[in-house]
Motif scaffolding. Structure first.
Motif, PDB file in Angstrom:
ATOM      1  N   SER A 244      41.152  13.116 -45.894  1.00 37.32           N
ATOM      2  CA  SER A 244      39.975  13.947 -45.942  1.00 37.32           C
ATOM      3  C   SER A 244      38.963  13.713 -47.252  1.00 37.32           C
ATOM      4  O   SER A 244      37.907  14.328 -46.962  1.00 37.32           O
ATOM      5  N   VAL A 245      39.455  13.306 -48.417  1.00 32.61           N
ATOM      6  CA  VAL A 245      38.362  12.711 -49.282  1.00 32.61           C
ATOM      7  C   VAL A 245      37.810  11.402 -49.223  1.00 32.61           C
ATOM      8  O   VAL A 245      36.902  10.984 -50.006  1.00 32.61           O
ATOM      9  N   ALA A 246      38.135  10.559 -47.981  1.00 37.79           N
ATOM     10  CA  ALA A 246      37.707   9.386 -48.075  1.00 37.79           C
ATOM     11  C   ALA A 246      36.075   9.463 -47.801  1.00 37.79           C
ATOM     12  O   ALA A 246      35.740   9.913 -46.965  1.00 37.79           O
ATOM     13  N   ASN A 247      35.604   8.390 -48.381  1.00 41.22           N
ATOM     14  CA  ASN A 247      34.169   8.352 -48.169  1.00 41.22           C
ATOM     15  C   ASN A 247      33.666   6.898 -48.663  1.00 41.22           C
ATOM     16  O   ASN A 247      34.270   6.241 -49.586  1.00 41.22           O
ATOM     17  N   GLY A 248      32.548   6.436 -48.610  1.00 41.82           N
ATOM     18  CA  GLY A 248      32.101   5.135 -49.054  1.00 41.82           C
ATOM     19  C   GLY A 248      30.985   4.651 -48.040  1.00 41.82           C
ATOM     20  O   GLY A 248      30.338   5.479 -47.362  1.00 41.82           O
ATOM     21  N   PRO A 249      30.320   3.586 -48.258  1.00 44.96           N
ATOM     22  CA  PRO A 249      29.477   3.170 -47.469  1.00 44.96           C
ATOM     23  C   PRO A 249      29.246   2.926 -45.997  1.00 44.96           C
ATOM     24  O   PRO A 249      30.902   3.042 -45.371  1.00 44.96           O
ATOM     25  N   SER A 250      28.551   3.213 -45.085  1.00 46.57           N
ATOM     26  CA  SER A 250      28.471   3.040 -43.835  1.00 46.57           C
ATOM     27  C   SER A 250      28.271   1.846 -43.298  1.00 46.57           C
ATOM     28  O   SER A 250      27.133   1.081 -43.696  1.00 46.57           O
ATOM     29  N   PRO A 251      28.902   1.307 -42.362  1.00 46.85           N
ATOM     30  CA  PRO A 251      29.972   1.960 -41.660  1.00 46.85           C
ATOM     31  C   PRO A 251      31.259   1.996 -42.536  1.00 46.85           C
ATOM     32  O   PRO A 251      31.677   1.032 -43.037  1.00 46.85           O
ATOM     33  N   PHE A 252      31.960   3.178 -42.463  1.00 43.83           N
ATOM     34  CA  PHE A 252      33.045   3.462 -43.474  1.00 43.83           C
ATOM     35  C   PHE A 252      34.317   2.446 -42.830  1.00 43.83           C
ATOM     36  O   PHE A 252      34.647   2.522 -41.639  1.00 43.83           O
TER      37      PHE A 252
END
Length: 265
Positions: A244-252
């Motif tokens: 649930s803490v995954a994040n990054g540039p889009s598209p992920f």
């Protein structure tokens, strides 16, 4: 890993937002240890999602396709399994089948064929749906083992990922295709340069209007219980919290993130 005696689990219900839903199975697939031999996760997605594949990233139109999806209000994620782009929202059902006993040597067309036969049987038993196995002309994310209705429209597609620790077989069942899903499949396909026959996009409810995603999810859950002997369980809370803490540039990019943020051993 020796999976002898480990349970086969059925997990029902969404794990979270679009990224979390797709990161969870990728984390589970790569985990060095597991207390289950097979895990089937069946859920109705929480929000509108465009799930790209690694193949889509090689298209010169990927930036434009991502922009199209965002303007339509869809989260953009590069999923772990292969294939091509698929879009869905809460009108769909997603099935992620993780198998710790499947190695690279045991993956391939036989897995697709067996799953397609089982899925077709479930859909036919729901009534009012002439479900068949096979690609239809001009479908999105084309595949030999797509499931269609009456040989005219695609309603189910699957993709697979195999690693040294097992396999992930992921299926999207389109139940009620909203106007926004239909439009984003069309527009993203155009941006990626993919041929698409727009009339090939449909959902089960176009042929059996009373069907709901919840009913379809329940039917598939019953089938996996009977066919594989799965018992009700849950995704470990630590896995969901980690995802649930995954994040990054889009598209992920799910695989990039899971490789750099593995679950603790």
């Amino acid at each position: 890993m020796n999976t002898l005696g480990h349970p086969r689990l059925l997990v029902c219900g969404s794990a979270g937002d679009a990224v979390t839903e797709l990161v969870v199975p990728a984390l589970l697939l790569r985990a060095p240890h597991a207390e289950w031999s097979q895990l089937v996760h069946i859920y109705v997605p929480q929000g509108p999602t465009v799930a790209f594949s690694g193949r889509d990233l090689r298209s010169p139109g990927i930036a434009a396709a991502t922009g199209v999806a965002h303007r339509a209000g869809f989260a953009t994620v590069v999923r772990s399994p292969g294939g091509r782009m698929v879009a869905y929202d809460s009108g769909a059902v997603v099935i992620d089948h993780l198998d710790r006993t499947t190695g690279i040597r045991h993956a391939g067309s036989a897995t697709f064929a067996a799953n397609a036969e089982s899925h077709v049987r479930v859909l036919r038993d729901l009534g009012g749906v002439d479900a068949r196995v096979g690609e239809v002309d001009g479908e999105y994310c084309p595949g030999e083992y797509s499931i269609n209705v009456g040989g005219a429209v695609k309603v189910v597609g699957s993709a697979q990922r195999v690693t040294a620790t097992g396999s992930l077989f992921s299926t999207v069942v389109q139940v009620a295709v909203s106007d926004r899903v239909r439009a984003v499949i069309e527009d993203v396909s155009d941006a990626l340069g993919y041929d698409l026959r727009r009339s090939s996009i449909a959902g089960l409810a176009d042929y059996a209007p009373a069907l709901t995603p919840a009913e379809v999810a329940s039917a598939f859950a019953a089938d996996y219980r009977a066919r594989l002997g799965v018992v009700d369980g849950a995704v470990p809370a630590g896995v969901v919290a980690h995802a649930s803490v995954a994040n990054g540039p889009s598209p992920f990019h799910v695989d990039d993130w899971t490789r750099s943020h593995p679950l603790p051993a």
